[in-house]
Every structure is written in C-alpha cells, then in structure tokens.
Design an enzyme around this catalytic site. Structure first.
Site, mmCIF file in Angstrom:
data_model
loop_
_atom_site.group_PDB
_atom_site.id
_atom_site.type_symbol
_atom_site.label_atom_id
_atom_site.label_comp_id
_atom_site.label_asym_id
_atom_site.label_seq_id
_atom_site.Cartn_x
_atom_site.Cartn_y
_atom_site.Cartn_z
ATOM 1 N N GLU A 1 36.332 40.021 34.278
ATOM 2 C CA GLU A 1 37.141 40.198 35.487
ATOM 3 C C GLU A 1 38.563 40.585 35.098
ATOM 4 O O GLU A 1 38.928 40.594 33.927
ATOM 5 C CB GLU A 1 37.198 38.892 36.298
ATOM 6 C CG GLU A 1 36.424 38.893 37.613
ATOM 7 C CD GLU A 1 37.065 39.741 38.708
ATOM 8 O OE1 GLU A 1 38.041 40.469 38.434
ATOM 9 O OE2 GLU A 1 36.579 39.676 39.848
ATOM 10 N N ASN B 1 40.690 33.049 41.079
ATOM 11 C CA ASN B 1 39.826 34.204 40.845
ATOM 12 C C ASN B 1 40.665 35.444 40.562
ATOM 13 O O ASN B 1 41.320 35.497 39.522
ATOM 14 C CB ASN B 1 38.880 34.410 42.029
ATOM 15 C CG ASN B 1 37.672 35.238 41.652
ATOM 16 O OD1 ASN B 1 37.222 35.178 40.519
ATOM 17 N ND2 ASN B 1 37.119 35.997 42.578
ATOM 18 N N GLU C 1 30.554 28.550 44.743
ATOM 19 C CA GLU C 1 30.291 29.712 45.598
ATOM 20 C C GLU C 1 29.559 29.334 46.881
ATOM 21 O O GLU C 1 28.676 30.048 47.350
ATOM 22 C CB GLU C 1 29.524 30.791 44.817
ATOM 23 C CG GLU C 1 30.257 31.254 43.572
ATOM 24 C CD GLU C 1 29.533 32.352 42.812
ATOM 25 O OE1 GLU C 1 28.505 32.863 43.317
ATOM 26 O OE2 GLU C 1 30.002 32.710 41.717
ATOM 27 N N ASP D 1 34.026 43.455 45.246
ATOM 28 C CA ASP D 1 34.677 42.600 44.254
ATOM 29 C C ASP D 1 36.115 43.077 44.063
ATOM 30 O O ASP D 1 36.807 43.379 45.017
ATOM 31 C CB ASP D 1 33.863 42.624 42.954
ATOM 32 C CG ASP D 1 33.976 41.341 42.157
ATOM 33 O OD1 ASP D 1 35.111 40.889 41.909
ATOM 34 O OD2 ASP D 1 32.940 40.786 41.748
#
Length: 293
Positions: A21, A106, A125, A200
């Site tokens: 990420e 995140n 989640e 995303d």
C-alpha cells in the site's frame, strides 16, 4: 473514453507482498516509498540506481510520506510517527484513535500545502469505526466518521476538492475543502459495480482526472473530473491497492498490489500478486508535496 488498453504494466519488484500500500513518489530523492501493511515493512525503490531497501516496523504501517524537515511520516495504529531511514528509528509525533482499539490507520496523502490527509479503519474489516483526518501538527482533526475501510485520499489540482473512498461501499466521494480544513458538500463521485472490484488507493493527474486502483478488480480506472469513466488499465494481478505518478516528467506510474485473500489456486495463477508494478501514462501526475509538520 481514453484508450489505455495498450498499456501493459510490468512488475518491477516481485515482493510477494501480502498487502502492499501507500505508493508515494519522493521527487527530491527519486525514490518510490510504499509499505506492506501485514508484513510490517517499509520499502524504498530507486529506479535510477535500482536500489531496493526494506525496513521492519513495530506495527502495521498504513502509509509513509516524505517530510520536508527530513525523514518520513508513517501512520501506524494509534499514532503518526517520524521514521528515519538512516537509522531505522521511529518517534511518535501524535496520538491517533487511542480509544478505538480494533482500528489501524490505512491510506494517506500530502496535499500541495503540506497538510496530511489520512484514514483509519476496522482491522477486522467489519465495523464502521473508520474515520478521515487531516494533520498539520498537533492533534489530528477528524473531518468524517463512520466508514469501515477508508481509502484513497487525494485532492484536485487546485486543492479545493478532496476525494476519498468507502471501499466496502464501492463508492468514491468528492467533498469541498473549506478554509479551515473541514469538508462540505460531500457527494458521490463514482460508483463501482457489484462484481467490478473494490475501489482502493487513488491519485489525481495534471488534467484533474482521478485514477483509482481496484481490489479484486484487475486494474486501475481513470475518471474525468465530473465522474465519467474514461479508461481502464488492466493488470495481470487482481488487486491493485495504490498508485503514484513519478519519474522526472511525472508520467511513470508506480502501483502497489496485494495477494491478500487469494486462494492457493489463485496465487498459482497470479505469481506476481503482491509485487510493485509500473507503466507509462500518457498524462503527467501532479507534483508530489512533502509533509510540512
């Protein structure tokens, strides 16, 4: 539609990452920074020298952002931290969500003013315990609450619009940024179809178009400023988590991917899943900024 079908992304680094990420281009250092959240790694890739560096983190890193004063800002559960690559050390800058024990940070982004936008999420989640914040030093300011998986903060070229993602809701939102950093007039920017993947991380290009990676969606979509779908870049792996424009002309796209959630058969069919990818964009991205705090 913008024809992006000719683009064939290539894997630069076969990391086999669980959940890569936070792709972020550091123009001054010519380094692409990113993280593996689940393996607790920070990665740095220098395309000019080919150097590949990896550091361990004390907890799950959601994002890493270059800092104007040197080093990087890393978002980990319950705080923002200064990270010094030369020593591998971490120093807490501020606390975040100490009361939300099931959460982690995140995705994150630095706007042109040096302000950090970032989100939190339920690590399991399931719960709608995630929120969005901005930070310019001191305590983070919460601007939105009640989302399970937050993702993709980015801003328009003029800095007046914030884009963000409700991943499980398969929705990209736009909101007006006010003078005090609050947001107003939040509205749906684009919806992803039921079987088309989950939006995303994102980036905005010099034409104001929004690019978003798709988890379980096999690629990256490009949207016009009005939310019209313009094009699609197909990948050889199913989950694209974040992209960043880099290189001298900001036309080199770097994209992180994941192998999280794939079965043994799917992993065999996607041997490059969890790698760092690249391709050349016909349009440049926006100049990256550094965190001013």
């Amino acid at each position: 539609m913008t024809d992006l079908s000719f683009i064939k992304p290539e894997c630069l680094w076969e990391l086999g990452g669980t959940l890569l990420e936070g792709a972020c281009w550091d123009a001054a250092a010519s380094v692409l920074w990113f993280v593996d959240i689940k393996k607790k790694h920070i990665h740095g890739f220098n395309p000019a020298t080919g150097a590949r560096d990896t550091w361990n983190t004390p907890d799950q890193p959601g994002f890493v952002l270059p800092r104007a004063s040197g080093g990087l800002v890393v978002g980990m559960p319950f705080g923002l931290y200064h990270f010094a690559p030369e020593t591998g050390s971490f120093t807490r800058l501020t606390s975040v969500e100490a009361d939300r024990v099931g959460n982690r940070l995140n995705d994150g982004f630095t706007d042109a003013t040096g302000r950090v936008w970032f989100g939190s999420m339920d690590d399991g989640e399931k719960a709608d315990s995630g929120a969005f914040y901005h930070w310019t030093g001191g305590d983070p300011v919460r601007v939105l609450d009640g989302i399970c998986i937050t993702n993709g903060p980015a801003t328009s070229p003029d800095g007046k619009i914030l884009y963000h993602t409700d991943t499980l809701g398969q929705t990209l939102y736009a909101a007006d940024i006010q003078a005090d950093g609050s947001i107003a007039n939040r509205r749906v920017f684009a919806k992803i179809g039921k079987d088309e993947g989950y939006p995303d991380g994102m980036a905005v290009d010099a034409e104001g178009c929004v690019w978003t990676g798709l988890f379980f969606g096999w690629g990256i979509r490009r949207y016009a400023p009005d939310g019209t779908l313009l094009g699609f870049v197909r990948f050889p792996v199913s989950s694209i988590t974040k992209l960043a424009f880099g290189g001298p002309d900001l036309k080199t796209v770097y994209a992180t991917t994941a192998n999280k959630g794939l079965s043994a058969q799917q992993l065999a069919e996607q041997p490059l899943a969890g790698g760092l990818f690249t391709f050349q964009s016909p349009v440049a991205g926006l100049p990256p900024a550094k965190v001013r705090a």
